[in-house]
Enzyme design. Structure first.
Site, PDB file in Angstrom:
ATOM      1  N   GLY A  97       0.786  -1.346   0.069  1.00  0.00           N
ATOM      2  CA  GLY A  97       0.058   0.143  -0.073  1.00  0.00           C
ATOM      3  C   GLY A  97       0.755   1.160  -0.017  1.00  0.00           C
ATOM      4  O   GLY A  97       2.148   1.114   0.257  1.00  0.00           O
ATOM      5  N   CYS A 142       6.652  -0.811   6.925  1.00  0.00           N
ATOM      6  CA  CYS A 142       6.141   0.622   6.368  1.00  0.00           C
ATOM      7  C   CYS A 142       7.234   1.079   5.233  1.00  0.00           C
ATOM      8  O   CYS A 142       8.385   1.191   5.724  1.00  0.00           O
ATOM      9  CB  CYS A 142       5.814   1.608   7.331  1.00  0.00           C
ATOM     10  SG  CYS A 142       5.112   3.255   6.635  1.00  0.00           S
ATOM     11  N   HIS A 158      -3.810   0.761   7.933  1.00  0.00           N
ATOM     12  CA  HIS A 158      -2.558   1.552   8.073  1.00  0.00           C
ATOM     13  C   HIS A 158      -2.227   2.974   7.124  1.00  0.00           C
ATOM     14  O   HIS A 158      -1.865   3.795   7.502  1.00  0.00           O
ATOM     15  CB  HIS A 158      -1.510   0.312   7.153  1.00  0.00           C
ATOM     16  CG  HIS A 158      -0.017   1.069   7.253  1.00  0.00           C
ATOM     17  ND1 HIS A 158       1.064   0.286   8.112  1.00  0.00           N
ATOM     18  CD2 HIS A 158       0.709   1.875   6.360  1.00  0.00           C
ATOM     19  CE1 HIS A 158       2.050   0.836   7.641  1.00  0.00           C
ATOM     20  NE2 HIS A 158       2.126   1.695   6.684  1.00  0.00           N
ATOM     21  N   GLU A 159      -3.019   2.573   5.635  1.00  0.00           N
ATOM     22  CA  GLU A 159      -2.928   3.691   4.739  1.00  0.00           C
ATOM     23  C   GLU A 159      -3.762   4.996   5.267  1.00  0.00           C
ATOM     24  O   GLU A 159      -3.468   6.064   5.115  1.00  0.00           O
ATOM     25  CB  GLU A 159      -3.286   3.256   3.383  1.00  0.00           C
ATOM     26  CG  GLU A 159      -2.282   2.284   2.885  1.00  0.00           C
ATOM     27  CD  GLU A 159      -0.953   2.426   2.998  1.00  0.00           C
ATOM     28  OE1 GLU A 159      -0.639   3.636   2.815  1.00  0.00           O
ATOM     29  OE2 GLU A 159      -0.273   1.683   3.265  1.00  0.00           O
ATOM     30  N   HIS A 213      -1.876   6.992   7.786  1.00  0.00           N
ATOM     31  CA  HIS A 213      -0.931   7.878   7.076  1.00  0.00           C
ATOM     32  C   HIS A 213      -1.341   9.319   6.450  1.00  0.00           C
ATOM     33  O   HIS A 213      -1.143  10.141   6.524  1.00  0.00           O
ATOM     34  CB  HIS A 213      -0.183   7.199   5.700  1.00  0.00           C
ATOM     35  CG  HIS A 213       0.829   6.699   6.014  1.00  0.00           C
ATOM     36  ND1 HIS A 213       1.858   6.965   6.355  1.00  0.00           N
ATOM     37  CD2 HIS A 213       1.159   5.007   5.825  1.00  0.00           C
ATOM     38  CE1 HIS A 213       2.756   6.077   6.585  1.00  0.00           C
ATOM     39  NE2 HIS A 213       2.488   4.818   6.104  1.00  0.00           N
TER      40      HIS A 213
END
Length: 175
Positions: free
Chosen positions: A54, A102, A144-145, A148
């Site tokens: 990703g 990451c 996770h994305e 961000h």
């Protein structure tokens, strides 16, 4: 599933932890045009070049709410696509702790707790509403994305000794 042309983007450098763009909340996309399509193509090219699952736009220095993904769920089904202006509307189910990495913190992985199920609502590059639902590793990727785009990195969800160990490892890498 929201997809875009791949193999036609320009590879851009991945920003590393310490770059202020990673700690800044991204702006919503307001214009759905060819420039946005180019950005998504560049994100796919950059993600694939770095062997990522990703990539959020701020990881290549663009402060817009966009992410791309290419990863499997807990049943081995591959999901490939993008989401513009994503909203994490559900992160539920069992909390699973698994190794997570990451692209902006290269070479390091830490056991990170994430929900086993996630739902993200947003838009395609054409402005069409979409809902993306994931389980297992794909749910982890979606969470996770989305983090961000809020100016967070995955180490922010760690606590206690796990967070201290992660911060030590990151400091040692910089020295």
């Amino acid at each position: 599933m929201a997809k875009t042309k791949t193999g036609q983007g320009t590879i851009r450098p991945i920003r590393r932890l310490g770059d202020p763009v990673l700690r800044t909340e991204c702006d919503p996309v307001r214009t759905f045009d060819a420039e946005l399509e180019r950005l998504v193509d560049d994100m796919f090219a950059s993600m694939y070049e770095a062997n990522g699952a990703g990539l959020a736009a701020n990881q290549i220095g663009v402060g817009l709410q966009v992410f791309t993904y290419d990863c499997e769920d807990d049943k081995g089904r591959r999901h490939v696509g993008h989401v513009v202006n994503p909203r994490l509307v559900a992160a539920d189910g069992e909390v699973l702790t698994a190794s997570e990495g990451c692209l902006s913190v290269p070479g390091l992985r830490f056991d990170t707790p994430r929900h086993a199920h996630a739902v993200v609502e947003g838009f395609t590059v054409k402005g069409k509403p979409i809902t993306v639902e994931g389980t297992g590793y794909f749910a982890r990727c979606l969470q996770h994305e989305c983090g961000h785009l809020k100016g967070q990195v995955y180490i922010d969800v760690l606590d206690g000794e796990a967070r201290r160990a992660a911060m030590r490892a990151i400091r040692e890498r910089r020295d």
